[in-house]
Design a protein around this motif. Structure first.
Motif, PDB file in Angstrom:
ATOM      1  N   PHE A 212       7.264  -4.542  -9.824  1.00  0.00           N
ATOM      2  CA  PHE A 212       6.450  -5.136 -10.898  1.00  0.00           C
ATOM      3  C   PHE A 212       7.063  -4.842 -12.277  1.00  0.00           C
ATOM      4  O   PHE A 212       7.117  -5.711 -13.150  1.00  0.00           O
ATOM      5  CB  PHE A 212       5.024  -4.579 -10.861  1.00  0.00           C
ATOM      6  CG  PHE A 212       4.173  -5.102  -9.733  1.00  0.00           C
ATOM      7  CD1 PHE A 212       4.377  -6.360  -9.201  1.00  0.00           C
ATOM      8  CD2 PHE A 212       3.139  -4.327  -9.214  1.00  0.00           C
ATOM      9  CE1 PHE A 212       3.583  -6.848  -8.172  1.00  0.00           C
ATOM     10  CE2 PHE A 212       2.341  -4.801  -8.176  1.00  0.00           C
ATOM     11  CZ  PHE A 212       2.558  -6.060  -7.663  1.00  0.00           C
ATOM     12  N   PHE A 213       7.508  -3.601 -12.464  1.00  0.00           N
ATOM     13  CA  PHE A 213       8.039  -3.182 -13.760  1.00  0.00           C
ATOM     14  C   PHE A 213       9.297  -3.966 -14.122  1.00  0.00           C
ATOM     15  O   PHE A 213       9.437  -4.455 -15.246  1.00  0.00           O
ATOM     16  CB  PHE A 213       8.325  -1.683 -13.728  1.00  0.00           C
ATOM     17  CG  PHE A 213       8.933  -1.147 -14.999  1.00  0.00           C
ATOM     18  CD1 PHE A 213       8.191  -1.049 -16.163  1.00  0.00           C
ATOM     19  CD2 PHE A 213      10.266  -0.750 -15.027  1.00  0.00           C
ATOM     20  CE1 PHE A 213       8.752  -0.571 -17.335  1.00  0.00           C
ATOM     21  CE2 PHE A 213      10.841  -0.267 -16.189  1.00  0.00           C
ATOM     22  CZ  PHE A 213      10.085  -0.179 -17.351  1.00  0.00           C
ATOM     23  N   GLU A 607      -7.711 -14.869  -3.442  1.00  0.00           N
ATOM     24  CA  GLU A 607      -8.008 -13.924  -2.351  1.00  0.00           C
ATOM     25  C   GLU A 607      -7.879 -14.596  -0.984  1.00  0.00           C
ATOM     26  O   GLU A 607      -7.406 -13.984  -0.025  1.00  0.00           O
ATOM     27  CB  GLU A 607      -9.427 -13.370  -2.526  1.00  0.00           C
ATOM     28  CG  GLU A 607      -9.568 -12.436  -3.724  1.00  0.00           C
ATOM     29  CD  GLU A 607     -11.021 -12.221  -4.120  1.00  0.00           C
ATOM     30  OE1 GLU A 607     -11.923 -12.692  -3.380  1.00  0.00           O
ATOM     31  OE2 GLU A 607     -11.263 -11.605  -5.173  1.00  0.00           O
ATOM     32  N   LEU A 608      -8.295 -15.870  -0.905  1.00  0.00           N
ATOM     33  CA  LEU A 608      -8.259 -16.575   0.377  1.00  0.00           C
ATOM     34  C   LEU A 608      -6.840 -16.985   0.767  1.00  0.00           C
ATOM     35  O   LEU A 608      -6.454 -16.909   1.923  1.00  0.00           O
ATOM     36  CB  LEU A 608      -9.137 -17.838   0.319  1.00  0.00           C
ATOM     37  CG  LEU A 608     -10.656 -17.624   0.314  1.00  0.00           C
ATOM     38  CD1 LEU A 608     -11.363 -18.941   0.050  1.00  0.00           C
ATOM     39  CD2 LEU A 608     -11.130 -17.046   1.635  1.00  0.00           C
ATOM     40  N   ARG A 609      -6.063 -17.425  -0.228  1.00  0.00           N
ATOM     41  CA  ARG A 609      -4.757 -18.003   0.086  1.00  0.00           C
ATOM     42  C   ARG A 609      -3.588 -17.100  -0.235  1.00  0.00           C
ATOM     43  O   ARG A 609      -2.478 -17.344   0.223  1.00  0.00           O
ATOM     44  CB  ARG A 609      -4.560 -19.299  -0.717  1.00  0.00           C
ATOM     45  CG  ARG A 609      -5.358 -20.447  -0.194  1.00  0.00           C
ATOM     46  CD  ARG A 609      -4.747 -21.736  -0.666  1.00  0.00           C
ATOM     47  NE  ARG A 609      -4.999 -21.990  -2.079  1.00  0.00           N
ATOM     48  CZ  ARG A 609      -4.290 -22.838  -2.806  1.00  0.00           C
ATOM     49  NH1 ARG A 609      -3.275 -23.452  -2.288  1.00  0.00           N
ATOM     50  NH2 ARG A 609      -4.587 -23.061  -4.064  1.00  0.00           N
ATOM     51  N   GLY A 610      -3.805 -16.077  -1.078  1.00  0.00           N
ATOM     52  CA  GLY A 610      -2.667 -15.307  -1.554  1.00  0.00           C
ATOM     53  C   GLY A 610      -2.075 -16.008  -2.763  1.00  0.00           C
ATOM     54  O   GLY A 610      -2.462 -17.117  -3.123  1.00  0.00           O
ATOM     55  N   SER A 611      -1.126 -15.354  -3.409  1.00  0.00           N
ATOM     56  CA  SER A 611      -0.620 -15.859  -4.686  1.00  0.00           C
ATOM     57  C   SER A 611       0.401 -16.970  -4.545  1.00  0.00           C
ATOM     58  O   SER A 611       0.675 -17.699  -5.475  1.00  0.00           O
ATOM     59  CB  SER A 611       0.014 -14.712  -5.475  1.00  0.00           C
ATOM     60  OG  SER A 611       1.098 -14.182  -4.729  1.00  0.00           O
ATOM     61  N   GLY A 612       1.013 -17.126  -3.376  1.00  0.00           N
ATOM     62  CA  GLY A 612       2.176 -18.013  -3.235  1.00  0.00           C
ATOM     63  C   GLY A 612       1.984 -19.446  -3.645  1.00  0.00           C
ATOM     64  O   GLY A 612       2.871 -20.044  -4.217  1.00  0.00           O
ATOM     65  N   ASP A 613       0.807 -20.023  -3.410  1.00  0.00           N
ATOM     66  CA  ASP A 613       0.675 -21.455  -3.657  1.00  0.00           C
ATOM     67  C   ASP A 613      -0.591 -21.776  -4.443  1.00  0.00           C
ATOM     68  O   ASP A 613      -1.170 -22.826  -4.308  1.00  0.00           O
ATOM     69  CB  ASP A 613       0.655 -22.197  -2.307  1.00  0.00           C
ATOM     70  CG  ASP A 613       0.907 -23.692  -2.486  1.00  0.00           C
ATOM     71  OD1 ASP A 613       1.629 -24.035  -3.429  1.00  0.00           O
ATOM     72  OD2 ASP A 613       0.375 -24.473  -1.698  1.00  0.00           O
ATOM     73  N   ILE A 614      -1.047 -20.835  -5.272  1.00  0.00           N
ATOM     74  CA  ILE A 614      -2.351 -20.953  -5.909  1.00  0.00           C
ATOM     75  C   ILE A 614      -2.451 -22.151  -6.843  1.00  0.00           C
ATOM     76  O   ILE A 614      -3.503 -22.734  -7.006  1.00  0.00           O
ATOM     77  CB  ILE A 614      -2.678 -19.653  -6.682  1.00  0.00           C
ATOM     78  CG1 ILE A 614      -4.126 -19.661  -7.192  1.00  0.00           C
ATOM     79  CG2 ILE A 614      -1.746 -19.441  -7.829  1.00  0.00           C
ATOM     80  CD1 ILE A 614      -5.136 -19.504  -6.132  1.00  0.00           C
ATOM     81  N   GLY A 628       5.126  -5.387  -3.662  1.00  0.00           N
ATOM     82  CA  GLY A 628       3.827  -5.405  -4.322  1.00  0.00           C
ATOM     83  C   GLY A 628       3.027  -6.656  -4.004  1.00  0.00           C
ATOM     84  O   GLY A 628       3.588  -7.714  -3.749  1.00  0.00           O
ATOM     85  N   ASP A 629       1.723  -6.522  -4.018  1.00  0.00           N
ATOM     86  CA  ASP A 629       0.807  -7.642  -3.827  1.00  0.00           C
ATOM     87  C   ASP A 629       0.049  -7.832  -5.134  1.00  0.00           C
ATOM     88  O   ASP A 629      -0.780  -6.997  -5.502  1.00  0.00           O
ATOM     89  CB  ASP A 629      -0.162  -7.336  -2.685  1.00  0.00           C
ATOM     90  CG  ASP A 629      -1.113  -8.488  -2.383  1.00  0.00           C
ATOM     91  OD1 ASP A 629      -1.463  -9.214  -3.326  1.00  0.00           O
ATOM     92  OD2 ASP A 629      -1.509  -8.659  -1.222  1.00  0.00           O
ATOM     93  N   PRO A 630       0.332  -8.925  -5.878  1.00  0.00           N
ATOM     94  CA  PRO A 630      -0.290  -9.082  -7.193  1.00  0.00           C
ATOM     95  C   PRO A 630      -1.810  -9.209  -7.157  1.00  0.00           C
ATOM     96  O   PRO A 630      -2.459  -9.044  -8.176  1.00  0.00           O
ATOM     97  CB  PRO A 630       0.350 -10.357  -7.751  1.00  0.00           C
ATOM     98  CG  PRO A 630       0.917 -11.067  -6.581  1.00  0.00           C
ATOM     99  CD  PRO A 630       1.244 -10.031  -5.564  1.00  0.00           C
ATOM    100  N   ASP A 633      -2.826  -5.302  -5.813  1.00  0.00           N
ATOM    101  CA  ASP A 633      -2.264  -4.284  -6.709  1.00  0.00           C
ATOM    102  C   ASP A 633      -2.382  -4.709  -8.170  1.00  0.00           C
ATOM    103  O   ASP A 633      -1.492  -4.433  -8.979  1.00  0.00           O
ATOM    104  CB  ASP A 633      -0.783  -4.037  -6.369  1.00  0.00           C
ATOM    105  CG  ASP A 633      -0.567  -3.598  -4.929  1.00  0.00           C
ATOM    106  OD1 ASP A 633      -1.407  -2.857  -4.407  1.00  0.00           O
ATOM    107  OD2 ASP A 633       0.443  -4.002  -4.330  1.00  0.00           O
ATOM    108  N   LEU A 634      -3.473  -5.404  -8.515  1.00  0.00           N
ATOM    109  CA  LEU A 634      -3.617  -5.942  -9.869  1.00  0.00           C
ATOM    110  C   LEU A 634      -3.573  -4.846 -10.934  1.00  0.00           C
ATOM    111  O   LEU A 634      -2.951  -5.015 -11.978  1.00  0.00           O
ATOM    112  CB  LEU A 634      -4.923  -6.736  -9.988  1.00  0.00           C
ATOM    113  CG  LEU A 634      -5.239  -7.303 -11.374  1.00  0.00           C
ATOM    114  CD1 LEU A 634      -4.118  -8.205 -11.858  1.00  0.00           C
ATOM    115  CD2 LEU A 634      -6.558  -8.065 -11.365  1.00  0.00           C
ATOM    116  N   THR A 635      -4.206  -3.700 -10.665  1.00  0.00           N
ATOM    117  CA  THR A 635      -4.201  -2.607 -11.649  1.00  0.00           C
ATOM    118  C   THR A 635      -2.776  -2.135 -11.908  1.00  0.00           C
ATOM    119  O   THR A 635      -2.368  -1.944 -13.062  1.00  0.00           O
ATOM    120  CB  THR A 635      -5.064  -1.425 -11.149  1.00  0.00           C
ATOM    121  OG1 THR A 635      -6.392  -1.901 -10.908  1.00  0.00           O
ATOM    122  CG2 THR A 635      -5.101  -0.302 -12.182  1.00  0.00           C
ATOM    123  N   MET A 636      -2.004  -1.993 -10.832  1.00  0.00           N
ATOM    124  CA  MET A 636      -0.612  -1.563 -10.971  1.00  0.00           C
ATOM    125  C   MET A 636       0.200  -2.608 -11.728  1.00  0.00           C
ATOM    126  O   MET A 636       1.024  -2.275 -12.580  1.00  0.00           O
ATOM    127  CB  MET A 636      -0.001  -1.326  -9.583  1.00  0.00           C
ATOM    128  CG  MET A 636       1.413  -0.777  -9.629  1.00  0.00           C
ATOM    129  SD  MET A 636       2.206  -0.744  -7.997  1.00  0.00           S
ATOM    130  CE  MET A 636       1.328   0.593  -7.198  1.00  0.00           C
TER     131      MET A 636
END
Length: 677
Positions: A212-213, A607-614, A628-630, A633-636
């Motif tokens: 992420f960094f 949440e239902l689909r994941g970030s890949g195709d939102i 990482g999972d955005p 792991d939103l806080t991170m």
């Protein structure tokens, strides 16, 4: 021969041209890449007894074979069954589709088997035989058909044996200490060769933060470079802009006023604006854009607004002209699309270059060869994710680095605002105009189509208009869905006292224009359409929408469609007709029934689909992170963004000794880094 982390992976034993290509297809080019290619999960190979194992758990049992292997065949499939005496308990072990394994098994032999335990039957569905000496966690890597996870694991072990301790820290020491992150070499060791789950978790946590960094550092550097390239301080007429706002036929919401202040401050700054304006359907983004464009014109500049479709471009041109006329402002607004006749197009291009046109509205035609502005001050891009970086850059070339205001009616949750739009400033209109009634949404099974049609007839009888939306234009053998042509024909019979129109993407432009004009003027009461009405169609008298086979649409798309009603003062309704066959399908429609808040829905969709195709299409693009999972792991992710921003704001950060490995890494990766647009 000694190897380094910078060497190509083909220095490793067993990596020939074919395997090298398979690794490169996974993004693994160097030893560094290989050691940064982390497992996505671990199989717990630790030996346990049946009495210590939960039902359905994956486990390793070590024991003695108590019955000879029996192979049963069912066509191409097979089962190989043995009895395994584990301590004093006999477990029935079944290997599926591995008949050859029987040759290596005999009664009295000690073996270790890894698989899923069924406690009720004292049985195991075996996955594989494992070495009797194995213990602990076994890493599982994401791979392709061209290479096995086991091969990647073996190559990682071989590489680490030769370069252990040579990995440079990319996350600065003060951040590793502040957030209790591992040293890079510990991170690699714990991730690939953990002794227990605690080590594996620590390795993943450090690797995810690093990922992420580094991503956020690249975004901040893009943003910083962008800001160094100065635009113009817009010396707009503050009184004229204030008078325009006062003359509007409605009062701006608090959210609109806040966003207008942010945009005008950007325009007054010498650094060029690069701002994303988010707002739910019907929140009033267009009037905010109109104020920004008017401010540019009062400074002697031009303004442009680019839309993804001709329908939306026409809508904007009419809406802006009406808005300026109502306020008593004499501006020349012109429409530039590919559908113009040659002579008309030549005249508009000439007037645009001479400065005779104040505001131009268009589609991709605005960034085609031959389009030159006299002095473009601000470029507004509607539905920004539908345009790539090159098109944005080309529009920018039309002026002296004009301010860019990108708008989207697709609400973007914080996760995606941080990733997909991290180099832009973000403004949010999170309030609907006063007087708007909440749209009532219902979901009905297909068998209740008549009931839905009765509701539609009730609204028509009150003088309202209606939309009926269907996913396909023509019949499809592969999909059992309604199609727009058949529905149109049926409704002409069913609603004979009303005018029913048919709209889809294959209609000639002239027919589309005439039909939309007829619907806007209430000459057409019912519009049967595909999703071409998803964005931009604004008919305040339309109060009901039926969406057929609603489970065939994405959640964001359904929300956009619903936004075509509820734009006037009538109570409005959206009826979703569908028989969803999956839990995911049911949850998606229920979410739409439960809320009209686009941001809440966007988060649910994420949440239902994941970030890949939102955002609906791959080019809309959200980066895919390996570790990482955005979402989870939103806080991170947020902390990584804050720390990257803090670091690049420090004078001389790139000259500090502790940051040199980071600087070198960024200089190598920035060349290939692309904005995810």
């Amino acid at each position: 021969m000694a190897i380094s982390v910078e060497d190509s992976v083909d220095v490793l034993s067993g990596v020939g041209p074919k395997r090298l290509q398979a690794l490169q297809d996974l993004g693994i080019f160097t030893i560094y890449d290989l050691l940064s290619y982390y497992p996505f999960r671990y199989d717990d190979m630790g030996e346990r007894l049946p009495s210590q194992t939960m039902d359905g758990e994956k486990v390793t049992f070590k024991g003695v074979i108590s019955t000879p292997p029996v192979v049963r065949r069912f066509g191409k499939r097979s089962q190989t069954v043995i009895g395994l005496l584990v301590d004093r308990e006999n477990v029935r072990v079944t290997f599926f589709n591995q008949p050859w394994i029987a040759k290596n098994l005999e009664v009295g032999q000690e073996v270790a088997v890894y698989g899923t335990y069924n406690a009720a039957r004292a049985a195991m569905t075996a996955i594989k035989l494992v070495p009797a000496s194995i213990d602990g966690l076994s890493p599982i890597y994401p791979v392709s058909k061209a290479i096995k996870a086991k091969t990647v694991a073996e190559l990682v072990e071989q590489a680490w044996g030769q370069v252990r301790g040579q990995m440079d820290n990319l996350v600065p020491k003060h951040l590793r200490e502040k957030y209790r992150l591992l040293d890079k070499n510990e991170q690699v060791e714990y991730s690939h060769f953990p002794n227990d789950k605690i080590e594996a978790k620590a390795g993943r946590r450090s690797a995810a933060f690093e990922e992420f960094f580094l991503f956020q550092m690249r975004l901040q550097l893009i943003k910083q470079a962008d800001q160094r390239f100065l635009g113009e301080a817009l010396n707009y007429d503050r009184k004229a802009v204030s008078d325009f706002i006062k003359a509007l036929p409605f009062e701006l919401t608090n959210a609109q006023n806040r966003v207008v202040d942010e945009i005008l401050a950007d325009q007054a700054s010498p650094q060029h604006m690069n701002r994303l304006l988010q707002g739910d359907v019907g929140s009033g983004k267009t009037v905010v854009a109109a104020i920004a464009m008017f401010a540019s014109v009062t400074a002697g500049n031009q303004a442009a607004i680019m839309a993804p479709t001709e329908i939306l471009a026409q809508q904007h041109a009419k809406g802006l002209a009406k808005l300026f006329d109502a306020a008593g402002i004499d501006l020349r607004v012109e429409l530039l699309t590919s559908g113009l006749k040659a002579a008309q197009r030549r005249q508009i291009l000439e007037d645009l270059e001479n400065g005779d046109i104040d505001v131009v509205v268009g589609t991709h035609a605005l960034v085609q060869e031959g389009v030159h502005f006299h002095h473009l001050g601000v470029a507004v891009i509607d539905e920004q994710h539908r345009f790539g970086v090159k098109q944005r850059a080309k529009l920018r070339e039309g002026g002296v680095n004009p301010d860019i205001l990108a708008m989207t009616a697709t609400p973007i949750p914080r996760t995606l605002a941080i990733t997909a739009y991290g180099e832009m400033e973000v403004s949010v209109i999170d309030e609907l105009p006063a007087g708007r009634k909440k749209i009532i949404t219902k979901q009905l099974p297909n068998r209740q189509y008549d009931q839905a049609l009765a509701m539609l007839k009730e609204e028509l009888a009150k003088g309202a208009q209606a939309y009926i939306v269907t996913p396909l234009i023509e019949e499809s053998e592969s999909l059992d869905v309604q199609n727009v042509t058949a529905v149109y024909q049926d409704l002409q019979d069913e609603l004979q006292e009303y005018t029913v129109g048919l709209l889809h993407g294959r209609l000639p432009k002239e027919d589309k224009d005439a039909l939309m004009a007829g619907f806007s003027d209430n000459q057409v009461q019912v519009l049967v359409s595909t999703t071409v009405i998803e964005v931009g169609v604004d008919v305040p008298n339309a109060s009901i929408m039926l969406i057929l086979d609603a489970d065939r649409f994405g959640l964001a798309q359904l929300h956009q469609l619903r936004g075509r009603v509820g734009r006037g003062d009538r109570q409005s309704y959206t009826i979703l007709l569908a028989d969803p066959k999956t839990e995911y399908g049911k949850e998606r429609l229920q979410a739409l029934v439960d809320t009209t808040d686009g941001f809440e829905l966007a988060q649910k969709d994420l949440e239902l689909r994941g970030s890949g195709d939102i955002l609906g299409t791959k080019q809309a693009g959200v980066p895919e992170f390996q570790v990482g999972d955005p979402v989870k792991d939103l806080t991170m992710l947020t902390i990584a963004q804050e720390e990257a921003l803090n670091l690049v704001r420090e004078d001389g950060w790139d000259r500090e000794e502790d940051n040199q490995a980071l600087v070198e890494h960024l200089s190598k990766t920035m060349a290939s880094f692309r904005h995810f647009d």
